[in-house]
Write a protein that holds these residues in place. Structure first.
Motif, short mmCIF file in Angstrom:
data_model
loop_
_atom_site.label_atom_id
_atom_site.label_comp_id
_atom_site.label_asym_id
_atom_site.label_seq_id
_atom_site.Cartn_x
_atom_site.Cartn_y
_atom_site.Cartn_z
N ALA A 115 0.85 -1.19 0.00
CA ALA A 115 0.00 0.00 0.00
C ALA A 115 0.88 1.24 0.00
O ALA A 115 1.97 1.23 0.53
N PHE A 137 -6.22 4.46 9.16
CA PHE A 137 -5.42 3.33 9.56
C PHE A 137 -6.18 2.06 9.27
O PHE A 137 -5.67 1.09 8.74
N LEU A 168 -8.23 1.36 7.11
CA LEU A 168 -8.28 0.97 5.71
C LEU A 168 -6.99 0.30 5.28
O LEU A 168 -6.82 -0.03 4.12
N GLY A 169 -6.11 0.12 6.21
CA GLY A 169 -4.90 -0.63 5.89
C GLY A 169 -3.84 0.23 5.25
O GLY A 169 -2.94 -0.25 4.59
N ILE A 170 -3.91 1.52 5.42
CA ILE A 170 -2.92 2.39 4.83
C ILE A 170 -1.87 2.69 5.88
O ILE A 170 -2.18 3.21 6.94
N PHE A 220 -3.08 -5.91 14.72
CA PHE A 220 -3.47 -5.18 13.51
C PHE A 220 -2.81 -3.81 13.40
O PHE A 220 -2.95 -3.15 12.39
N PHE A 221 -2.09 -3.39 14.42
CA PHE A 221 -1.32 -2.15 14.28
C PHE A 221 -0.05 -2.39 13.48
O PHE A 221 0.62 -1.44 13.06
N GLY A 222 0.32 -3.64 13.33
CA GLY A 222 1.49 -3.96 12.52
C GLY A 222 2.79 -3.86 13.29
O GLY A 222 2.83 -3.55 14.49
N ASN A 272 -11.21 -2.94 8.54
CA ASN A 272 -12.11 -3.34 7.47
C ASN A 272 -13.55 -2.88 7.75
O ASN A 272 -14.50 -3.62 7.55
#
Lengths: 253, 463
Positions: free
Chosen positions: B4, B21, B23-25, B197-199, B444
């Protein structure tokens, strides 16, 4: 489309709905051939745009469309974890390109295994295979993600992942700076350049740039590289470390 | 799979930040590296309420500490008598005799809180401790329970972030030269150190208290300082052309900054772990002078030094091998050497924090994934018990010298003021100035709570 796993009401709107529709119908038309649709996309004028250009135009466009939603330039891409691994080994001339077969375990995981009980799976012992064959995954009780994959945002497969995150962090920099992978590859690449250029350092520099960045160095870069080498072929490994640590090495422009 | 793009959003509101965030960006690496000041100015990194603590030191004893043998004494009135219960392996009803507990407890301090003979040093600081004897959790398995203790979620299907990463994500960094969330020792489950999910950017940075604190910090063997300095100079020069051409790209700025931060880490991280400036008497407080307490003592002293340098959340896992060293099925006496390794360093830390005036702003938590059963599995050890167990907290606005809640007569179930582990997490968040109910991210399109099940912070232990 910023939410490729969510086309529903909670998902984002696509930036080019007609284009997406047309691509979808083309995909069907071509008998769902992924290769055909990829060819169509990568040979398009939009895909083949440069990622930079006239600074004034770039500055003006950046104000109008800072997110590049309208695809006015090629998006600068940081390489993904596996590709960084492959690019480093390829530069060293040491990448095993065999297709298929078993995964391999990253060195760090092999060390971990000694002080923990579970033996999971059946692994290949060639650790210079392509990054996609690097074993990874999730276990409730054992760290299964190799460091390289972790720091460069590869997912562990625990949850579905439509788009990988792409962060740029200090641990990534430390990895590229000091990890054994880059150090060994740089030394190997240095020997390779030395052999191929038969001791001609100018040629070695040209070749290094071509191998690592697919281009010749600018005269300024060549000059600087040669002054770094200081007529010492023994420094070629150090020079290759520089090439691998260049920002350009892990970005596709 | 594609990567992304990193967007340079105008991060106007917390809400929109979270939405983007979600939205996975991955805008946050950029935010972290370039936008710290902007974030702070726009109110991103603010708390929901006044914070009582600036940092958390979370001790996690891997394997399940027996509460009846440590902080929740039971008289042996029931020893040898049969109780009806359930077999944890097959879920069938069973009748088991209550195990005789040979521990001797001493009432310490002004509060007279009883502590077993394994923890005399912790006993000496017991007036700082709020012991909660009525914790409960859902899972009877080590890893699931450890994951709950770390993430506040009992389902294993989603990659939930651990408490340290929530705090790191919400409050950001105080010290740009060090990470915000640090883990020492091997956790029971990698999820305890995960950013979920924060990576990766919010995951715990593993620190070692011996030698080099961070991975890849040390030059590879055969590389000299001089050589690397020469290389770094040239790297900057050879990067120039590319960096100039793409100066309009935030990722390129971020990449340049990431190398600068890496260089600063190479300077500042070894300094944090260099104990040369500590006086011998302080080293002795942590038991660093004795072989048995040295490894854990080094970790606890490093924790204090990281607190002083602004690290938000320091997790120290003890005995994290296999199911965890504290998993004493065969004999509860197996706890003894583990207690010996940790007792003095933990008490030393509390005393040291106090004498430096840091205890008021440092929350110390001692926990395990669950407790142990009043009966054995035909041994002199104890089985897993998620229905009742003890944890304790100290400092950071916690009321010292109190005991809160109780288990039943044999120590099986929490009956007085039972608290699910979520309540403990909400308490930690509250002391850090965060309201768990206001912490939500969209993943999501679906909202995700930091804690799945919670009755709120444990007010009874707050000062």
């Amino acid at each position: 489309m910023t939410t490729p796993s969510d086309f529903g009401v909670n998902g984002a709107m696509t930036s080019h709905p007609e284009l997406l529709d047309w691509l979808a119908s083309e995909l069907i038309e071509q008998g769902y051939s992924m290769k055909a649709i990829h060819r169509l996309i990568v040979t398009s004028a939009t895909y083949r745009r440069a990622s930079s250009g006239n600074p004034q135009l770039v500055a003006a466009n950046s104000v109008i469309d800072p997110e590049n939603t309208l695809l006015w330039k090629f998006r600068l891409n940081r390489l993904e974890a596996e590709i960084i691994h492959d690019a480093v080994l390829f530069a060293a001339g040491n990448l095993d390109l065999t297709i298929g077969g078993k995964s391999f375990r990253a060195a760090q995981i092999m060390v971990r295994r000694n002080n923990s009980a579970p033996t999971i799976g059946n692994y290949d012992n060639r650790t210079n295979r392509r990054g996609i064959y690097m074993g990874r995954g999730f276990s409730g009780s054992l760290e299964m993600m190799p460091e390289l994959l972790q720091v460069f945002n590869a997912e562990d497969g625990q949850t579905t992942c439509a788009v990988r995150q792409c962060t740029i962090t200090a641990p990534q920099a430390l990895y590229m700076l000091n990890n054994d992978l880059t150090e060994k590859a740089a030394a190997r690449m240095g020997e390779r350049l030395h052999k191929l250029s038969a001791g001609d350092l100018q040629q070695a520099v040209n070749l290094g740039y071509r191998i690592a960045l697919s281009r010749f160095p600018s005269s300024k870069e060549r000059e600087h590289a040669l002054s770094f080498l200081a007529a010492k072929p023994a420094r070629l490994g150090e020079f290759c470390w520089l090439l691998i640590n260049l920002t350009e090495f892990i970005f596709v422009k | 799979m594609t990567t992304a793009p990193i967007l340079h959003e105008n991060l106007a509101t917390r809400r929109s930040f979270f939405r983007h965030f979600g939205l996975g960006i991955g805008s946050s690496a950029f935010a972290y590296l370039c936008n710290q000041d902007n974030l702070r100015a726009s109110g991103q990194l603010t708390t929901h309420m006044p914070a009582r603590a600036k940092s958390v030191i979370f001790f996690f004893m891997c394997g399940g500490v027996s509460h009846m043998d440590t902080f929740d004494p039971k008289d042996n009135r029931w020893a040898g008598k049969m109780v009806d219960t359930t077999n944890s392996n097959n879920g069938r009803p069973q009748s088991r005799p209550v195990l005789y507990c040979p521990r001797t407890f001493t009432r310490y301090g002004n509060s007279g809180t009883p502590v077993c003979e394994w923890f005399p040093h912790i006993g000496s600081v017991v007036d700082e401790l709020a012991v909660i004897r009525s914790m409960r959790t859902h899972h009877i398995g080590h890893f699931q329970a450890a994951i709950q203790m770390a993430t506040g979620h009992k389902r294993q299907v989603f990659d939930y972030p651990s408490l340290g990463s929530w705090i790191s994500h919400s409050l950001g960094s105080v010290n740009e030269n060090l990470p915000t969330f640090v883990n020492m020792g091997r956790p029971s489950s990698p999820l305890q150190a995960s950013g979920g999910f924060f990576g990766a950017k919010e995951a715990a940075t593993p620190f070692q208290a011996n030698g080099m604190p961070l991975r890849n910090l040390q030059l590879p063997s055969g590389v000299s300082d001089l050589q690397r300095r020469r290389q770094m100079d040239s790297l900057a020069k050879l990067n120039e052309q590319f960096h100039q051409e793409f100066a309009f790209e935030s990722e390129i700025t971020a990449r340049a900054k990431s190398y600068e931060l890496a260089a600063r880490l190479q300077m500042s991280a070894p300094e944090a772990v260099n104990f040369n400036d500590e006086s011998q008497h302080v080293l002795n407080m942590y038991g660093i002078d004795e072989e048995v307490t040295n490894p854990f003592g080094r970790q606890t002293l490093l924790a204090r030094r990281l607190v002083e340098r602004g690290v938000r959340f320091i997790q120290i896992c003890h005995g994290g091998r296999g199911n965890g060293d504290w998993d004493s099925h065969d004999s509860v006496a197996d706890h003894a050497p583990l207690a010996l390794q940790t007792d003095k360093p933990i008490a030393g830390l509390i005393k040291d924090l106090k004498q430096r005036g840091l205890l008021d702003t440092t929350l110390v938590v001692w926990a395990s994934e669950f407790g142990r059963t009043p009966w054995s599995q035909n041994t002199i050890g104890r089985d897993h018990n998620p229905y009742g167990f003890s944890v304790w907290l100290a400092g950071g606005g916690i009321k010292g010298g109190i005991v809160h809640g109780a288990t039943d007569d044999i120590g099986h179930k929490a009956i007085d003021s039972p608290h699910y582990v979520g309540d403990l997490q909400a308490t930690i968040l509250k002391q850090m100035g965060l309201d768990y109910e206001q912490m939500e991210v969209e993943i999501n399109g679906a909202p995700h709570q930091v804690i799945e099940e919670c009755d709120g912070p444990i007010e009874a232990i707050l000062g």
